[in-house]
Design a protein around this motif. Structure first.
Motif, PDB file in Angstrom:
ATOM      1  N   TYR A  67       0.882  -1.183  -0.166  1.00  0.00           N
ATOM      2  CA  TYR A  67       0.039  -0.070  -0.100  1.00  0.00           C
ATOM      3  C   TYR A  67       0.730   1.078  -0.072  1.00  0.00           C
ATOM      4  N   PRO A  83      -4.010   8.180 -12.176  1.00  0.00           N
ATOM      5  CA  PRO A  83      -4.526   6.885 -12.393  1.00  0.00           C
ATOM      6  C   PRO A  83      -3.682   6.115 -13.532  1.00  0.00           C
ATOM      7  N   GLY A 104      -1.932  -0.873  -9.614  1.00  0.00           N
ATOM      8  CA  GLY A 104      -2.393  -0.057  -8.594  1.00  0.00           C
ATOM      9  C   GLY A 104      -3.753   0.138  -8.840  1.00  0.00           C
ATOM     10  N   ARG A 105      -4.650   0.418  -7.724  1.00  0.00           N
ATOM     11  CA  ARG A 105      -5.971   0.998  -7.860  1.00  0.00           C
ATOM     12  C   ARG A 105      -6.238   1.629  -6.513  1.00  0.00           C
ATOM     13  N   TYR A 106      -7.088   2.741  -6.766  1.00  0.00           N
ATOM     14  CA  TYR A 106      -7.274   3.353  -5.499  1.00  0.00           C
ATOM     15  C   TYR A 106      -8.099   2.438  -4.381  1.00  0.00           C
ATOM     16  N   HIS A 156      -9.606   7.700  -1.443  1.00  0.00           N
ATOM     17  CA  HIS A 156      -9.202   9.030  -2.024  1.00  0.00           C
ATOM     18  C   HIS A 156     -10.090  10.141  -1.617  1.00  0.00           C
ATOM     19  N   ILE A 174      -3.476   3.774  -2.170  1.00  0.00           N
ATOM     20  CA  ILE A 174      -3.277   2.936  -3.562  1.00  0.00           C
ATOM     21  C   ILE A 174      -2.933   1.826  -3.136  1.00  0.00           C
TER      22      ILE A 174
END
Length: 115
Positions: A4, A26, A34-36, A39, A57
């Protein structure tokens, strides 16, 4: 093991650079898996002080997160944020799905016995 990137960012005045950073971000982390996860959603302080907002992320592993952080795509946009928003950013490993804190407890018991 999932890793993370966690940012605690202070609130900043609106600025075109920040808008551009958020729009472009992004596309820099998605190629690295990776991904949120968080946020700047609302948070509740349960203990201590926590000012600003949080961005988290998730990445498949530490190597993927580090590769993203060092990538030319991310390095190109990082100043858009850092010129306008102060904060702290960390990279941290998660724990496996079957994690139990046995090793931590053993270490603490040994430290207590030695003192």
């Amino acid at each position: 093991m999932t890793a993370y990137v966690i940012a605690r960012l202070q609130d900043a005045a609106p600025h075109a650079d920040i808008v551009e950073y958020i729009e472009r971000l992004p596309s820099t982390f998605e190629p690295h898996g990776g991904r949120y996860l968080v946020h700047f959603t609302q948070h509740q302080v349960l203990e201590g002080e926590w000012t600003g907002g949080v961005v988290m992320i998730g990445f498949p592993d530490t190597a993927s997160a580090q590769t993203w952080w060092d990538s030319p795509a991310y390095r190109a946009i990082a100043p858009l944020r850092s010129r306008h928003i102060e904060g702290d950013i960390i990279l941290i490993d998660g724990v496996p799905d079957d994690y139990v804190p046995t090793a931590a407890v053993t270490t603490l018991r040994e430290a207590l016995a030695a003192s």
